[in-house]
Design a protein around this motif. Structure first.
Motif, PDB file in Angstrom:
ATOM      1  N   LEU A  13       0.869  -1.140  -0.036  1.00 26.52           N
ATOM      2  CA  LEU A  13       0.013  -0.152   0.070  1.00 26.52           C
ATOM      3  C   LEU A  13       0.924   1.332  -0.050  1.00 26.52           C
ATOM      4  O   LEU A  13       0.458   2.317  -0.592  1.00 26.52           O
ATOM      5  CB  LEU A  13      -1.004   0.098   1.223  1.00 26.52           C
ATOM      6  N   GLU A  14       1.956   0.958   0.607  1.00 25.20           N
ATOM      7  CA  GLU A  14       2.598   2.344   0.707  1.00 25.20           C
ATOM      8  C   GLU A  14       3.542   2.621  -0.883  1.00 25.20           C
ATOM      9  O   GLU A  14       3.666   3.837  -1.168  1.00 25.20           O
ATOM     10  CB  GLU A  14       3.982   2.151   1.859  1.00 25.20           C
ATOM     11  N   ARG A  15       3.729   1.619  -1.353  1.00 27.20           N
ATOM     12  CA  ARG A  15       4.406   1.819  -2.462  1.00 27.20           C
ATOM     13  C   ARG A  15       3.340   2.195  -3.632  1.00 27.20           C
ATOM     14  O   ARG A  15       3.877   2.828  -4.769  1.00 27.20           O
ATOM     15  CB  ARG A  15       5.003   0.522  -3.164  1.00 27.20           C
ATOM     16  N   LEU A  16       2.088   2.145  -3.452  1.00 24.69           N
ATOM     17  CA  LEU A  16       1.215   2.616  -4.194  1.00 24.69           C
ATOM     18  C   LEU A  16       1.228   4.123  -4.366  1.00 24.69           C
ATOM     19  O   LEU A  16       0.566   4.759  -5.364  1.00 24.69           O
ATOM     20  CB  LEU A  16      -0.236   1.795  -4.023  1.00 24.69           C
ATOM     21  N   GLY A  17       1.909   4.711  -3.322  1.00 30.92           N
ATOM     22  CA  GLY A  17       1.681   6.272  -3.355  1.00 30.92           C
ATOM     23  C   GLY A  17       0.791   6.970  -2.742  1.00 30.92           C
ATOM     24  O   GLY A  17      -0.230   6.447  -2.137  1.00 30.92           O
ATOM     25  N   VAL A  18       1.014   8.254  -2.613  1.00 30.98           N
ATOM     26  CA  VAL A  18      -0.020   9.047  -1.705  1.00 30.98           C
ATOM     27  C   VAL A  18      -1.159   9.253  -2.238  1.00 30.98           C
ATOM     28  O   VAL A  18      -2.231   9.526  -1.776  1.00 30.98           O
ATOM     29  CB  VAL A  18       0.829  10.477  -1.708  1.00 30.98           C
ATOM     30  N   TRP A  19      -1.461   9.186  -3.758  1.00 32.60           N
ATOM     31  CA  TRP A  19      -2.766   9.212  -4.210  1.00 32.60           C
ATOM     32  C   TRP A  19      -3.728   8.316  -3.698  1.00 32.60           C
ATOM     33  O   TRP A  19      -4.967   8.606  -3.929  1.00 32.60           O
ATOM     34  CB  TRP A  19      -2.693   9.288  -5.757  1.00 32.60           C
ATOM     35  N   LEU A  20      -3.079   7.015  -3.331  1.00 35.77           N
ATOM     36  CA  LEU A  20      -4.174   5.945  -2.917  1.00 35.77           C
ATOM     37  C   LEU A  20      -4.669   6.852  -1.534  1.00 35.77           C
ATOM     38  O   LEU A  20      -5.932   6.371  -1.173  1.00 35.77           O
ATOM     39  CB  LEU A  20      -3.483   4.822  -2.502  1.00 35.77           C
ATOM     40  N   ALA A  21      -3.840   7.354  -0.612  1.00 33.16           N
ATOM     41  CA  ALA A  21      -4.422   7.936   0.584  1.00 33.16           C
ATOM     42  C   ALA A  21      -5.464   9.114   0.107  1.00 33.16           C
ATOM     43  O   ALA A  21      -6.470   8.976   0.901  1.00 33.16           O
ATOM     44  CB  ALA A  21      -3.182   8.608   1.277  1.00 33.16           C
ATOM     45  N   VAL A  22      -5.295  10.039  -1.070  1.00 35.37           N
ATOM     46  CA  VAL A  22      -6.300  10.882  -1.445  1.00 35.37           C
ATOM     47  C   VAL A  22      -7.513   9.943  -1.772  1.00 35.37           C
ATOM     48  O   VAL A  22      -8.615  10.640  -1.234  1.00 35.37           O
ATOM     49  CB  VAL A  22      -5.658  11.695  -2.390  1.00 35.37           C
ATOM     50  N   VAL A  23      -7.404   8.824  -2.690  1.00 36.10           N
ATOM     51  CA  VAL A  23      -8.740   8.313  -2.973  1.00 36.10           C
ATOM     52  C   VAL A  23      -9.374   7.689  -1.981  1.00 36.10           C
ATOM     53  O   VAL A  23     -10.693   7.542  -1.710  1.00 36.10           O
ATOM     54  CB  VAL A  23      -8.225   7.295  -3.938  1.00 36.10           C
ATOM     55  N   ALA A  24      -8.836   7.002  -0.807  1.00 38.81           N
ATOM     56  CA  ALA A  24      -9.339   6.592   0.501  1.00 38.81           C
ATOM     57  C   ALA A  24     -10.177   7.735   1.113  1.00 38.81           C
ATOM     58  O   ALA A  24     -11.132   7.381   1.636  1.00 38.81           O
ATOM     59  CB  ALA A  24      -8.372   5.932   1.253  1.00 38.81           C
ATOM     60  N   TRP A  25      -9.236   8.975   1.148  1.00 36.10           N
ATOM     61  CA  TRP A  25     -10.107   9.996   2.326  1.00 36.10           C
ATOM     62  C   TRP A  25     -11.338  10.415   1.417  1.00 36.10           C
ATOM     63  O   TRP A  25     -12.479  10.277   2.063  1.00 36.10           O
ATOM     64  CB  TRP A  25      -9.239  11.043   2.207  1.00 36.10           C
ATOM     65  N   LEU A  26     -11.354  10.583   0.077  1.00 33.69           N
ATOM     66  CA  LEU A  26     -12.481  10.944  -0.860  1.00 33.69           C
ATOM     67  C   LEU A  26     -13.560   9.777  -0.756  1.00 33.69           C
ATOM     68  O   LEU A  26     -14.793  10.188  -0.819  1.00 33.69           O
ATOM     69  CB  LEU A  26     -11.997  11.387  -2.265  1.00 33.69           C
TER      70      LEU A  26
END
Length: 223
Positions: A13-26
């Motif tokens: 999950l960490e390697r997938l990058g920060v945009w995964l975090a943004v998508v999760a929040w949205l």
């Protein structure tokens, strides 16, 4: 073995990058908005129970949030890869806002999910069941359309989503321990999660069966 798989998943999950975090929040924020629309006509009785679950979820999530900040104010020890990526790309202040707002949205969604379960669980009731085992084997047998099956499956998912938030109490507890010996005496996160999910499965079965028996009694009295 289970812990190793968990660590590998977190690393992925960490390697997938920060945009995964943004998508999760949205996803959580938009999910809460969507559920608010779906449940806009629900009765107060449903919301009373759902709000209690939401408050429990909020307490668990905030406990995890503030214990994490107390133990690691700069979040360098944070295990959540989404949160770590936000720190690396947007800075500590944004990461704190991200974590807190995310916890609040998830707690709101937990309340909404439990409200959905309460209002839609009749979808999976069988026509007849004389025991808990019979009820579980026949659960969902009365659904006639694809839409009804999806609603029933989502009601089951909603129950687990709502209550899984309480597991953050355990995570907060383990994170708050400074004594390695005390920590070693507790079950690992993966083992504790397995026990917790098993407990939730039992609770779901008993709670839903009880609601089914109560609905049968009401129908009998009206007849």
């Amino acid at each position: 073995m289970a812990d190793e798989l968990l660590f590998r998943l977190l690393a992925l999950l960490e390697r997938l990058g920060v945009w995964l975090a943004v998508v999760a929040w949205l996803a959580v924020a938009l999910g809460a908005a969507a559920m608010a629309y779906v449940l806009r006509k629900e009765e107060r009785k449903t919301w009373r129970s759902a709000c209690l679950v939401g408050l429990l979820a909020l307490a668990a999530n905030l406990a995890d949030y503030f214990v994490t900040l107390r133990q690691s104010p700069d979040l360098t020890l944070e295990a959540n890869p989404l949160w770590r990526n936000v720190v690396d790309h947007f800075g500590l202040r944004v990461a704190k806002w991200y974590g807190l707002s995310g916890k609040v949205f998830v707690s709101v969604l937990a309340a909404q999910m439990f409200a959905f379960y309460l209002s839609r669980r009749a979808t999976i009731f069988p026509a007849q069941a004389d025991s808990l085992l019979q009820f579980l084997m026949r659960m969902g047998s009365c659904t006639r359309t694809h839409r009804e099956r999806l609603v029933g499956l989502f009601a089951i998912f909603a129950f687990f989503f709502a209550w899984i938030n309480a597991f953050y109490f355990y995570i907060a507890c383990t994170n708050s321990l400074d004594d390695p010996n005390a920590l070693q005496k507790l079950p690992s996160i993966s083992a504790a999660l397995l026990i917790f999910v098993t407990t939730l499965a039992i609770a779901f079965s008993l709670t839903t069966y009880r609601a089914f028996r109560r609905s049968v009694s009401v129908v009998s009295e009206r007849s």
